[in-house]
Motif scaffolding. Structure first.
Motif, PDB file in Angstrom:
ATOM      1  N   LYS A 255      -5.192  -3.412  -6.645  1.00 33.22           N
ATOM      2  CA  LYS A 255      -5.678  -4.412  -5.762  1.00 33.22           C
ATOM      3  C   LYS A 255      -4.734  -4.670  -4.607  1.00 33.22           C
ATOM      4  O   LYS A 255      -4.996  -5.023  -3.457  1.00 33.22           O
ATOM      5  N   LYS A 256      -3.364  -3.985  -4.822  1.00 35.40           N
ATOM      6  CA  LYS A 256      -2.503  -4.047  -3.442  1.00 35.40           C
ATOM      7  C   LYS A 256      -2.324  -2.682  -3.003  1.00 35.40           C
ATOM      8  O   LYS A 256      -1.379  -2.453  -2.204  1.00 35.40           O
ATOM      9  N   ARG A 257      -3.368  -1.908  -3.269  1.00 37.44           N
ATOM     10  CA  ARG A 257      -3.483  -0.418  -2.761  1.00 37.44           C
ATOM     11  C   ARG A 257      -2.418   0.267  -3.096  1.00 37.44           C
ATOM     12  O   ARG A 257      -1.936   1.135  -2.538  1.00 37.44           O
ATOM     13  N   ALA A 258      -1.489  -0.050  -4.353  1.00 37.92           N
ATOM     14  CA  ALA A 258      -0.510   0.870  -4.824  1.00 37.92           C
ATOM     15  C   ALA A 258      -1.015   1.785  -6.013  1.00 37.92           C
ATOM     16  O   ALA A 258      -2.389   1.816  -6.226  1.00 37.92           O
ATOM     17  N   ILE A 259      -0.518   2.840  -6.247  1.00 36.01           N
ATOM     18  CA  ILE A 259      -1.197   3.836  -7.098  1.00 36.01           C
ATOM     19  C   ILE A 259      -0.333   3.778  -8.521  1.00 36.01           C
ATOM     20  O   ILE A 259       0.950   4.097  -8.622  1.00 36.01           O
ATOM     21  N   PRO A 260      -1.143   3.493  -9.477  1.00 34.42           N
ATOM     22  CA  PRO A 260      -0.776   3.419 -10.972  1.00 34.42           C
ATOM     23  C   PRO A 260      -0.691   4.606 -11.502  1.00 34.42           C
ATOM     24  O   PRO A 260      -1.641   5.468 -11.322  1.00 34.42           O
ATOM     25  N   ILE A 261       0.371   5.145 -12.325  1.00 29.91           N
ATOM     26  CA  ILE A 261       0.479   6.380 -12.985  1.00 29.91           C
ATOM     27  C   ILE A 261       0.827   5.904 -14.376  1.00 29.91           C
ATOM     28  O   ILE A 261       1.913   5.043 -14.588  1.00 29.91           O
TER      29      ILE A 261
ATOM     30  N   PRO B 248       0.913  -1.153   0.056  1.00 30.04           N
ATOM     31  CA  PRO B 248       0.257   0.040   0.074  1.00 30.04           C
ATOM     32  C   PRO B 248       0.769   1.315   0.100  1.00 30.04           C
ATOM     33  O   PRO B 248       2.014   1.384   0.582  1.00 30.04           O
ATOM     34  N   GLY B 249       0.380   2.216  -0.870  1.00 31.02           N
ATOM     35  CA  GLY B 249       1.179   3.498  -0.991  1.00 31.02           C
ATOM     36  C   GLY B 249       2.188   3.668  -1.980  1.00 31.02           C
ATOM     37  O   GLY B 249       2.619   4.693  -2.321  1.00 31.02           O
ATOM     38  N   ASP B 250       2.625   2.229  -2.484  1.00 28.34           N
ATOM     39  CA  ASP B 250       3.633   2.296  -3.597  1.00 28.34           C
ATOM     40  C   ASP B 250       3.102   3.105  -4.773  1.00 28.34           C
ATOM     41  O   ASP B 250       1.908   3.135  -5.039  1.00 28.34           O
ATOM     42  N   TYR B 251       3.986   3.455  -5.548  1.00 28.66           N
ATOM     43  CA  TYR B 251       3.611   3.859  -7.101  1.00 28.66           C
ATOM     44  C   TYR B 251       4.272   3.073  -8.282  1.00 28.66           C
ATOM     45  O   TYR B 251       5.173   2.611  -8.140  1.00 28.66           O
ATOM     46  N   VAL B 252       3.380   3.001  -9.145  1.00 29.88           N
ATOM     47  CA  VAL B 252       3.656   2.178 -10.207  1.00 29.88           C
ATOM     48  C   VAL B 252       3.773   3.152 -11.472  1.00 29.88           C
ATOM     49  O   VAL B 252       2.735   3.543 -12.028  1.00 29.88           O
TER      50      VAL B 252
END
Length: 247
Positions: free
Chosen positions: A127-133, A86-90
């Motif tokens: 789904k992993k609560r990461a943030i896609p850009i 959670p909180g990672d960016y992609v």
């Protein structure tokens, strides 16, 4: 365990938990290069860390020759997905190699497979609560005889934009901004953004090089700066944390 040691460990863990991780996935225009001390080719993801403070960790997973298809088939996306938290960016930039009509291991139809692969990256990141850009592909240095920069990416940038709109994903139109960059340099000076060497001019390319797709260090730094400038300008709340960590 002594209280002072426990306190030190807690402070260290807290500092670690405050760090932001950015995973970059994409193709050779973004990827780290071997022998960077010798190799003039540089990916913009390779230099992105220079624009952030020490609280940001850049994990560049972009690969030379990567398309959305090969990135999935070769389990490179699976490796990223497993460690997302959670909180990672992609940061997602594909298209250059999805265009390769003669390579069935990489080619994707922009309106079907490419689109659905991009959607997969977005949905599974969330789904992993990461943030896609999402990023459109950087422009090639492709000037015609009249000095007009001509696009080469077909409908891939369009589909990236459409997915961003439909799924409400933050989007940086890197094709557009890199087109402005190329044209600001012009047909001749823009060679410095890429890999243009005469025979004997560069020891890494003793026979010379003429490459209008991949980036020199100058070009990579310029593209990374475009990315950072857009992050600064965007009011999307997902960028709030990143803005605070820019140098």
């Amino acid at each position: 365990m002594k209280p002072i040691i426990v306190l030190t460990l807690l402070i260290s863990l807290n500092r670690l938990s405050q760090k932001t991780t950015i995973y970059t996935i994409g193709d050779s225009t973004m990827a780290d290069k071997i022998k960077p001390e010798e190799n003039p080719e540089t990916g913009w993801g390779q230099v992105l860390r220079l624009f952030f403070n020490s609280n940001v960790i850049i994990k560049n997973r972009a690969v030379n020759g990567g398309s959305t298809r090969s990135f999935i088939d070769e389990k490179k996306w699976e490796a990223v997905f497993k460690v997302l938290k959670p909180g990672d960016y992609v940061f997602i930039q594909f298209g250059h190699n999805d265009e390769k009509l003669t390579d069935f291991t990489r080619y994707t139809n922009p309106h079907t497979t490419y689109r659905h692969n991009i959607i997969r990256f977005v949905n599974e990141s969330r789904k992993k609560r990461a943030i896609p850009i999402l990023f459109s592909s950087i422009a090639r240095r492709n000037f015609n005889e009249n000095g007009v920069l001509v696009g080469t990416h077909g409908d891939y940038p369009l589909e990236t934009r459409l997915v961003a709109l439909e799924y409400k994903v933050p989007f940086v139109d890197l094709e557009y901004y890199s087109e402005l960059l190329e044209t600001s340099y012009g047909p001749e000076k823009s060679k410095a953004l890429h890999l243009h060497f005469k025979p004997g001019e560069n020891s890494y390319y003793p026979e010379g090089k003429s490459d209008d797709t991949h980036l020199s260090r100058k070009g990579a730094l310029a593209i990374a700066r475009l990315v950072v400038d857009q992050i600064k300008l965007m009011n999307n709340p997902f960028f709030k944390k990143l803005k605070k960590q820019l140098l």
